[in-house]
Enzyme design. Sequence first.
Site, PDB file in Angstrom:
ATOM      1  N   GLU A 241      -2.288 -16.116   4.642  1.00 23.46           N
ATOM      2  CA  GLU A 241      -2.626 -16.258   3.224  1.00 23.46           C
ATOM      3  C   GLU A 241      -1.432 -15.769   2.393  1.00 23.46           C
ATOM      4  OE1 GLU A 241      -6.753 -14.985   2.077  1.00 23.46           O
ATOM      5  OE2 GLU A 241      -6.672 -14.106   4.081  1.00 23.46           O
TER       6      GLU A 241
ATOM      7  N   ARG B   4      -6.168  -7.871  17.909  1.00 22.69           N
ATOM      8  CA  ARG B   4      -5.161  -7.674  16.871  1.00 22.69           C
ATOM      9  C   ARG B   4      -4.358  -6.410  17.165  1.00 22.69           C
ATOM     10  NH1 ARG B   4      -7.561  -6.727  11.071  1.00 22.69           N
ATOM     11  NH2 ARG B   4      -5.352  -6.254  10.691  1.00 22.69           N
TER      12      ARG B   4
ATOM     13  N   LYS C   6      -3.612  -5.002   2.181  1.00 28.68           N
ATOM     14  CA  LYS C   6      -2.785  -5.331   1.014  1.00 28.68           C
ATOM     15  C   LYS C   6      -3.292  -4.608  -0.240  1.00 28.68           C
ATOM     16  CE  LYS C   6      -3.397  -9.512   2.639  1.00 28.68           C
ATOM     17  NZ  LYS C   6      -3.484 -10.940   2.925  1.00 28.68           N
TER      18      LYS C   6
END
Length: 784
Positions: A283, A498, A508
């Site tokens: 993204e 992950r 973020k």
Amino acid sequence: AVVSTQSGHYGRGFLKQLIRSSPFVTHLYRNMTELQRLGLSEAKVKETLKNASLTQQLGMMIEFADKKNVKIDKNTGTLIYSLATKCKKSSHANEILNLVIEKKILSDTQIIAAINYLTAHPVSYGQLDLEAACGVGVVITEDQIRNAVKTELLKNKSKLDELHHRFNIGPLIASIKKDLKWADGGLVKKIVDEELCNVLGPKTQENNSSSNKGKAQPKPQIKSQPEKAPAEEEICELNFSHLHKPGENYTTDGYVVTNDTMRLMKEHLEFTKGQWRTRFPPEPNGILHIGHAKAINVNFGAAKAHGGICFLRYDDTNPEKEEAKFFESILDIVQWLGYTPYKVTHSSDYFQQLYELAVKLIRDGNAYVCHQTADELKGFDVKFSPWRDRPVEESLSLFEDMKNGKIDEGAATLRMKCRLEEGKLDPVAYRIKFVEHHRTGHDWCIYPTYDYSHCLCDSFENISHSLCTKEFQSRRSSYYWLCNALRVYCPVQWEYGRLNIGYTIMSKRKIAKLIANNVVADYDDPRLFTLTALRRRGFPPQAINKFVKKLGLTGALTLTEPALLEAVVRDELNHIAERVMAVLEPLKLTVLESAQTLPHTVNVPDIPGKDPSHPVTMSDVIYIDASDFRLSADKDYRRFAKDQAVGLKHVGLVASVVSIEQDTSGTITNVNVKLEQLSKDNKPKAFIQWVCGGVPAEVRNYTRLFYHQNPEDTEQVPGGYLSDINPNSLTVYNGLVEARIAKQPPLSRYQFERIGYYCVDQDSTDNRLVFNNTVSLREDKAKS
């Protein structure tokens, strides 16, 4: 588990009492009894009971055998257990179970062959073809096996003569099984042992030992050698062997096969020619972090390993948070890590196709316009929408109004009629946002969600392997459902664990809060684990790639220590970073007497043991690090002191104190010294670095930004991550470095001898050098 343990101690009387008092225990005891019918050991029964789904599947298989009036003997029980653990599709399991209880399948090898055949023929197959594929009716006699064993032993005669009973029979058995695929493995092993005994005689201690027979020999004393740095080809690669071959999507667990699957697969293969096709779909609303380094290596690495291609696809479906700088940064980082996208695409490239398929989804009765609010859709115990069964034409009209801006933002969404694995009902496909899109402007005011657009964009680009992290596993069913509902090619979604690093945060939103609170300067602050921050700190891209490869490709969710990454970086820099002498807190030494004429110049290798080299000159004024000098030395202190001499690196000179100058506060301002030639009579305890004619430099040292391994853990950090910040994570020194590196560009990497690895920071100017600490050295400075 409690009951199964107690049964071994208290017997059936105790169990009967428990059974009468607890329905749960009754059910558990019945399961135990059923599993024991398969001939499983008590330990295996206990282990199996921990797996509820396996226990249930075995129970259904036993019930099926009972309905067929089949007595479950030891071999049949073993095969049923093997089938339940190996076969994931119930339709396949039922077909194979029939062959097991009919005594047509008699070995584990046949079960595996049957599973492979049914997986490769998902739509239709012939019963006789299935039986032929798994060796039904094929009888391998003992004589056939014995003849094959004798032939193999004859082929290996020279090795048998040399090794006797130390000969490795594993490859020999594998060769026999290759020729006699349906032979009983146990019988093959038995006959091999018999024939070996006929050829070599009985196994004894003497003929089973090496040439040093009889008594045990003392182990030779071997001096340890320094560890060799791994060569590039020795670095472990990510293992993709468990992934399906392109075009064999239907062989993977959980993949849904429809009447359209094989036709669409054929069209896919005609277009791709069997090529591996992956994509990295970030993204564009933030900076990439260390976790993305794994995603980049997995997606680009899988394609590269198989001669395929990887797309860089920006998932730009949320115009509220997207900025041009994030697009540029993402491509920059991908290229910095050494990868080149086959093509750069955007989800917005497909907005028209996505819209048209949404209309089709509504027409087919698989989507509807809903007016529930975002708050009403939260959680996992959401009831069906009151608009779920509204007429198709009504939903089509409302969706058109949504597209044309006639409905307010938040007043309507388009929802799909499916359920995610986690229980979430009817995920949203489209929402209204009156926000200008960076590429399409004001053309659209409805934007697709990840759940809707992701799988379809994968389909449009003919992706063969949709590789994503484990948190997306709960969306796999909706991924397959949507592609199949729209009758488009369906890729396979594969998940992996992950990459999480301790003592940092990667969100973020939370990093933005650190920036807003002046905790860090920006997304590239070297204390963060964003990839731009690690680059600025001096981490080589090849070290990051090696770190990812060392961790491997697994589904495990782990929290990795930063020290593991730093160790890989340190190993890499040890081979590429030029050595430089620097001092962080300069202390002046004035040479009053020297055995060597000054100025004195020597050549020092840029990297020990390698060419080229650079000149280093010593004059009568030099600087050492203030931490390397004390007024007095204790027994554990090895460096410079008033009563202890020290060696100066590279020049073969030993410094000793003549006098010390201090200011009114007692701070040492100068040490007058004499220099003697190094000899066996004056060998010092340590050698230290020094700088002569150096240039000033700002040196930034970093430690962990947070005190706790997981600053987001509310149990460890009840005050939240902002309360866990280490105020001493940055220390700035005004030091001196060798003048020869004064004009080097940002990201130039060096080893400051005895201090650590550093790189030139982007804040450097012609008049002001700035260095960032990358990682420390292995050795403890206090011991040198």
